[in-house]
Design a protein around this motif. Structure first.
Motif, mmCIF file in Angstrom:
data_model
loop_
_atom_site.group_PDB
_atom_site.id
_atom_site.type_symbol
_atom_site.label_atom_id
_atom_site.label_comp_id
_atom_site.label_asym_id
_atom_site.label_seq_id
_atom_site.Cartn_x
_atom_site.Cartn_y
_atom_site.Cartn_z
ATOM 1 N N LEU A 195 33.938 37.894 31.831
ATOM 2 C CA LEU A 195 33.783 36.660 32.592
ATOM 3 C C LEU A 195 33.120 36.935 33.934
ATOM 4 O O LEU A 195 33.279 38.011 34.518
ATOM 5 C CB LEU A 195 35.147 36.017 32.846
ATOM 6 C CG LEU A 195 36.008 35.656 31.636
ATOM 7 C CD1 LEU A 195 37.302 34.989 32.101
ATOM 8 C CD2 LEU A 195 35.259 34.761 30.660
ATOM 9 N N SER A 196 32.416 35.954 34.438
ATOM 10 C CA SER A 196 31.874 36.020 35.795
ATOM 11 C C SER A 196 33.005 35.733 36.794
ATOM 12 O O SER A 196 34.087 35.247 36.430
ATOM 13 C CB SER A 196 30.763 34.990 35.980
ATOM 14 O OG SER A 196 31.314 33.672 35.910
ATOM 15 N N ASN A 197 32.751 36.012 38.061
ATOM 16 C CA ASN A 197 33.744 35.697 39.088
ATOM 17 C C ASN A 197 34.087 34.219 39.092
ATOM 18 O O ASN A 197 35.250 33.832 39.259
ATOM 19 C CB ASN A 197 33.231 36.116 40.461
ATOM 20 C CG ASN A 197 33.273 37.612 40.665
ATOM 21 O OD1 ASN A 197 33.755 38.363 39.810
ATOM 22 N ND2 ASN A 197 32.776 38.075 41.803
ATOM 23 N N ALA A 198 33.081 33.373 38.921
ATOM 24 C CA ALA A 198 33.324 31.927 38.913
ATOM 25 C C ALA A 198 34.211 31.533 37.735
ATOM 26 O O ALA A 198 35.088 30.667 37.863
ATOM 27 C CB ALA A 198 32.005 31.168 38.866
ATOM 28 N N GLN A 199 33.995 32.140 36.600
ATOM 29 C CA GLN A 199 34.829 31.830 35.435
ATOM 30 C C GLN A 199 36.268 32.296 35.629
ATOM 31 O O GLN A 199 37.215 31.607 35.235
ATOM 32 C CB GLN A 199 34.229 32.462 34.178
ATOM 33 C CG GLN A 199 32.957 31.766 33.698
ATOM 34 C CD GLN A 199 32.313 32.488 32.540
ATOM 35 O OE1 GLN A 199 32.133 33.709 32.573
ATOM 36 N NE2 GLN A 199 31.977 31.746 31.503
ATOM 37 N N ILE A 200 36.441 33.461 36.235
ATOM 38 C CA ILE A 200 37.803 33.928 36.532
ATOM 39 C C ILE A 200 38.487 32.950 37.483
ATOM 40 O O ILE A 200 39.657 32.580 37.292
ATOM 41 C CB ILE A 200 37.771 35.339 37.152
ATOM 42 C CG1 ILE A 200 37.136 36.343 36.195
ATOM 43 C CG2 ILE A 200 39.193 35.796 37.515
ATOM 44 C CD1 ILE A 200 36.850 37.709 36.840
ATOM 45 N N ALA A 201 37.763 32.518 38.519
ATOM 46 C CA ALA A 201 38.329 31.572 39.476
ATOM 47 C C ALA A 201 38.664 30.248 38.795
ATOM 48 O O ALA A 201 39.712 29.638 39.072
ATOM 49 C CB ALA A 201 37.353 31.349 40.632
ATOM 50 N N TRP A 202 37.790 29.795 37.903
ATOM 51 C CA TRP A 202 38.065 28.550 37.163
ATOM 52 C C TRP A 202 39.355 28.677 36.355
ATOM 53 O O TRP A 202 40.189 27.777 36.369
ATOM 54 C CB TRP A 202 36.901 28.229 36.223
ATOM 55 C CG TRP A 202 37.127 27.004 35.382
ATOM 56 C CD1 TRP A 202 36.785 25.716 35.695
ATOM 57 C CD2 TRP A 202 37.791 26.940 34.110
ATOM 58 N NE1 TRP A 202 37.176 24.859 34.700
ATOM 59 C CE2 TRP A 202 37.799 25.576 33.707
ATOM 60 C CE3 TRP A 202 38.356 27.879 33.265
ATOM 61 C CZ2 TRP A 202 38.366 25.151 32.510
ATOM 62 C CZ3 TRP A 202 38.928 27.467 32.075
ATOM 63 C CH2 TRP A 202 38.934 26.112 31.694
#
Length: 232
Positions: free
Chosen positions: A12-19
């Motif tokens: 996952l990208s950082n944005a996906q982890i944050a989501w």
């Protein structure tokens, strides 16, 4: 799959982890977001839910970052990032902010990590060159918030595990982490063990275990870790 280039295709990208982390924040929860990567969580609040964000330098219930060029640099978070104000936003001395933290009034603290141990120990600062120079307010946050979540890549840039049997770096807190949202999995800390809840597609349990520095346990079905694509 232990090759780092291959890992890039499934993680996952950082944005996906944050989501993914944002999906677990309850409506009305009081939340502190760590400096840097964890600040992204505020972008992805589920529809119909609204967290109340807290920052150690003395602001409660602030809004999104302003458009570039419209910053008011008197209004910043603990990471020195510009914020916007909402109806009801409150300002107070940083000593009062830490009284809120130490008084156990935060529901969730979300931080980054260098290492997380299987018993929930957290290391997110370093005395080494280029590391975060001091433990700062994270020490108070992880021992006082009702729930402590960590956002992190599953491995270092060299491919070494960040989820380990025992931390080798200076600790931020002892037995404090409750859930880890990594680039490959969602893992809970339960009774001194890593318990796998979700993992990305394209990675087997054994492959995930080979990238983890302590034993992964299960106590039921392991769900697929899926997130919207093209998040920024």
């Amino acid at each position: 799959m232990t090759d780092l280039e291959q890992l890039e295709t499934v993680k996952l990208s950082n944005a996906q982890i944050a989501w993914r982390a944002a999906q677990d924040i309850e409506d009305g929860a009081y939340v502190n977001l760590g400096i840097g990567f964890p600040e992204m969580v505020a972008r992805f609040q589920p529809e119909g839910r609204q967290a109340i964000f807290h920052t150690e330098n003395g602001v409660l219930d602030f809004g999104e970052a302003p458009p570039k060029g419209q910053e008011d640099w008197d209004c910043i978070n603990a990471g020195k990032k510009a914020i916007t104000l909402k109806p009801g936003t409150a300002f107070f001395h940083h000593a009062d902010s830490f009284a809120m933290v130490r008084g156990g009034h935060l529901d969730v603290a979300i931080l980054g990590a260098y290492e997380v141990a299987q018993n929930g120990d957290l290391a997110n600062w370093s005395t080494g060159k280029g590391g975060v120079p001091a433990v700062g307010g994270a020490m108070d946050l992880v021992q006082s918030a009702k729930r402590v979540a960590v956002l992190t890549d599953h491995v270092t840039k060299k491919g070494e595990p960040k989820l380990v049997a025992q931390c080798s770096l200076p600790l931020t807190g002892v037995a404090c982490v409750t859930r880890i949202y990594s680039s490959l999995a969602v893992i809970d800390v339960v009774d001194g063990q890593f318990v796998l809840r979700e993992k990305v597609d394209g990675l087997s349990f054994d492959e995930l275990q080979s990238l983890t520095g302590a034993t992964l346990h299960t106590d039921g079905d392991v769900l697929p870790l899926t997130c919207p694509k093209d998040l920024k």
